[in-house]
Design an enzyme around this catalytic site. Structure first.
Site, PDB file in Angstrom:
ATOM      1  N   ASP A  96      23.858   5.414  20.860  1.00  0.00           N
ATOM      2  CA  ASP A  96      22.626   5.905  21.467  1.00  0.00           C
ATOM      3  C   ASP A  96      21.405   5.184  20.892  1.00  0.00           C
ATOM      4  O   ASP A  96      20.956   5.489  19.790  1.00  0.00           O
ATOM      5  CB  ASP A  96      22.511   7.412  21.221  1.00  0.00           C
ATOM      6  N   ASP A 314      17.786   2.427  26.757  1.00  0.00           N
ATOM      7  CA  ASP A 314      18.503   3.551  26.153  1.00  0.00           C
ATOM      8  C   ASP A 314      19.965   3.593  26.571  1.00  0.00           C
ATOM      9  O   ASP A 314      20.298   3.962  27.694  1.00  0.00           O
ATOM     10  CB  ASP A 314      17.808   4.851  26.554  1.00  0.00           C
TER      11      ASP A 314
END
Length: 491
Positions: A96, A314
Site C-alpha cells: 500500500d 496508490d
C-alpha cells in the site's frame, strides 16, 4: 469517499491533529479468494539476536515477493510477505503506497480472526516470544515523529507509543508499536541470500473491528510504503541501510504477481515527473488529459495541487478515480470515439459498452504530468470486462468519479515499472512486461552502483491463493450497477 490505500489515521488526539487534507470517512468492503470464479452480484457478499548482522547498503537489493492481482472479480489486491522477530514469523501484508505504517495482528488481539478462508496461514506476532522485541515508549524519538504525521499517539498513563486507524464502514485497528527485526531477502550478483536483518518499528494490532474480524476474508496486516517517517522505507533509509528509492512492476494478467524491490529499476524508457512538495502522499501534478492525441477541454482548477487535491499514486486502490471536473469530458470523449462501433449503455452513472469485436477500437488515453511525462493507457488499462450477454461482451470503464483528489490505482498502474525516487522527489514509470526480470541499481557506501537481476522471488511466488481486497463501497456500487446489465440490457 476515498479508496483504501489513502489510509486515514484517526488517533486519540485533538481533531486538528488528524490528517485534515483527506476525508476522514473511508467506506470499505472486501472481495473474495481467487479460487472462486464469481459473478458481479456475488462480489457484494464479500489486503535474531539484537546485535546480529544488519543489512548494509552494499549487501545487495532487497527483493519482496509479490502475489495477488488487480482484477476486482478475482481479488483486486497485491500483497507480499514479511518476516518479523526472533525466531522469525511470516505475515501476509497488503502492498500500500497510500499509507505509511506496517502493522500486523498480535497475539493479544481482541477481534482478530484466528483462521482464514483464503488459503493463507494467519500468524500473530507475540512480542514475548521474540527474543529481540521491545516496546516503543513515548520518549522514543520515532514516536514523536509519528505524532507529527498522525501515525502515532501516546498515553501518559502507559508511556506506550500507540496508534488507531479507523475506516468509515466501522472497521478499524488499534494497537501499539514494537521495535524488532525485519528479515530481508537480498540479491547480490544474481544470488539470493536470506540472512540480512534490520531493526524497524511496526504496529502490533490488539483490536480489530467490523469486516476485519471476519475469518473468511482475514489477512495479517498492511505494509505502508508511504514517504513519512514511520514507513519502513523511511526507517531503513534513515539508518543508511537501503537507498531512499523503491520500485514495483505489477503483473496485470489473471495470475498476477510481479516485482517489488528497494532500489531503482533501471529501464531506458522510464519518464519522470516531480512530486508535489510538502505533501504526505505520492502527489503528482496532472496538467492535462488527451484522448487519441487530442487534449480535452477541462477547467484548469481540476488539476490544482494541494493537500486535498492533486493526483495520488496508490497501490492500495483497485480502480482509478478522477476528479469530477475532468471525469465527464473524459467519458464523453471515449464514448464519442467508439459510438459508431459499439453500443454504449449507461447504468446509474457507469458507462459500459456492448462489444462484438475487439477492444482495440477504443482510444488511447494520455494523462500528461509536469516534467513532460505522460502515462499512456490503452483500452485494457481502463476497461473492465463484466461478462457476456447473448454472445456480446460487456465492458465498463473502470475509472470512477470522485470529489477532491484523483487517485491512480492498480487498474492503471499494472503492467508498468514504477520507481518512487524519494531522494529525488520524483516518480517514474514505463510500460513493461512484469513477468520479465529487471535491472536494479542501488548505491553502496563506496558510491558505486550495483546492477543486479531482481525479481527471482517474485517470479516464483505468484500463487493463486490471493487474499481479499478491502474494496470501497464506491467500487462495490460500481460492480453492482454493471452486474444488473445482464438482467435488463435486452428488455
Amino acid at each position: 469517499m476515498a479508496p483504501l490505500g489513502i489510509l486515514v489515521a484517526v488517533l486519540l488526539l485533538p481533531v486538528a491533529a488528524v490528517m485534515g487534507h483527506f476525508p476522514v470517512t473511508l467506506t470499505l468492503e472486501r472481495a473474495i479468494p481467487a479460487s472462486h470464479k464469481v459473478e458481479l452480484s456475488q462480489l457484494i457478499a464479500r489486503d535474531r539476536v539484537r546485535h546480529g548482522r544488519l543489512l548494509q547498503s552494499a549487501a545487495g537489493v532487497v527483493d519482496f515477493s509479490v502475489e495477488g492481482t488487480y482484477d476486482p472479480f478475482v481479488v483486486g489486491l497485491y500483497y507480499t510477505k514479511v518476516q518479523l522477530g526472533s525466531p522469525p514469523r511470516e505475515f501476509h501484508v497488503q502492498i500500500d503506497t497510500g499509507s505509511d505504517v506496517l502493522w500486523v495482528s498480535c497475539s493479544s488481539c481482541n477481534g482478530c480472526p484466528g483462521t482464514s478462508g483464503l488459503q493463507i496461514q494467519l500468524n500473530f506476532f507475540d512480542p514475548s516470544s521474540s527474543s529481540t522485541a521491545s516496546l516503543v515508549r513515548c520518549s522514543d524519538q520515532r514516536c514523536s515523529l509519528g505524532l507529527n504525521t498522525a501515525d502515532s499517539g501516546c498515553s501518559s498513563e502507559s508511556n506506550q507509543c500507540s496508534y488507531t486507524f479507523q475506516y468509515g464502514d466501522g472497521s478499524g485497528t488499534s494497537g501499539y508499536y514494537v521495535a524488532d527485526f525485519l528479515h530481508l531477502d537480498t540479491i547480490l550478483q544474481g544470488s539470493l541470500t536470506t540472512n540480512s536483518t534490520a531493526q524497524i518499528m511496526f504496529g502490533c494490532s490488539t483490536m480489530q473491528t467490523g469486516d476485519l474480524t471476519k475469518s473468511d476474508r482475514a489477512v495479517d496486516g498492511i505494509f505502508g510504503f508511504g514517504q513519512q517517517s514511520m514507513s519502513v522505507i523511511s526507517q531503513l533509509s534513515s539508518q543508511g541501510l537501503t537507498p531512499r528509492v523503491f520500485s514495483h512492476c505489477l503483473k496485470g494478467d489473471s495470475n498476477g504477481g510481479g516485482i517489488l524491490v528497494l532500489g531503482e529499476i533501471v529501464e531506458p524508457n522510464i519518464v519522470y515527473s516531480p512530486l508535489v512538495p510538502s505533501q504526505p502522499h505520492y502527489n503528482l501534478n496532472l496538467q492535462s488529459i488527451s484522448v487519441n492525441g487530442q487534449t480535452l477541454s477541462i477547467d484548469p482548477s481540476a488539476f490544482s495541487t494541494s493537500s486535498n487535491k492533486g493526483t495520488i499514486v496508490d497501490t492500495g486502490t483497485t480502480l482509478a478515480y478522477l476528479t469530477e471536473a475532468a471525469y465527464d469530458p473524459l467519458i464523453n470523449a471515449i464514448t464519442s470515439s467508439v459510438s459508431q462501433s459499439v453500443r454504449p449503455v449507461l447504468t446509474k452513472g457507469n458507462q459500459c459498452f456492448l462489444i462484438t469485436s475487439s477492444t482495440a477500437i477504443f482510444p488511447q488515453i494520455s494523462f500528461n504530468f509536469a516534467g513532460g511525462a505522460s502515462l499512456i493507457l490503452n483500452a485494457q488499462e481502463y476497461l473492465i470486462q463484466q461478462n457476456s450477454v447473448g454472445g456480446t461482451a460487456v465492458w465498463c470503464i473502470g475509472i470512477q468519479k470522485i470529489q477532491g483528489q484523483t487517485i491512480l490505482g492498480d487498474l492503471v498502474l499494472k503492467d508498468k515499472i514504477f520507481v518512487y525516487d524519494l531522494a529525488g522527489q520524483r516518480i517514474g514509470w514505463s510500460n513493461y512486461d512484469c513477468s520479465m526480470s529487471v535491472n536494479v541499481s542501488t548505491t553502496s557506501n563506496t558510491g558505486r552502483s550495483e546492477f543486479v537481476n531482481a525479481g527471482q522471488l517474485s517470479d516464483n511466488s505468484s500463487r493463486r491463493n490471493v487474499p481479499q481486497k478491502l474494496i470501497p463501497k464506491c467500487i462495490i456500487a460500481f460492480l453492482l450497477h454493471i452486474c444488473m446489465l445482464g438482467s435488463y440490457l435486452f428488455l
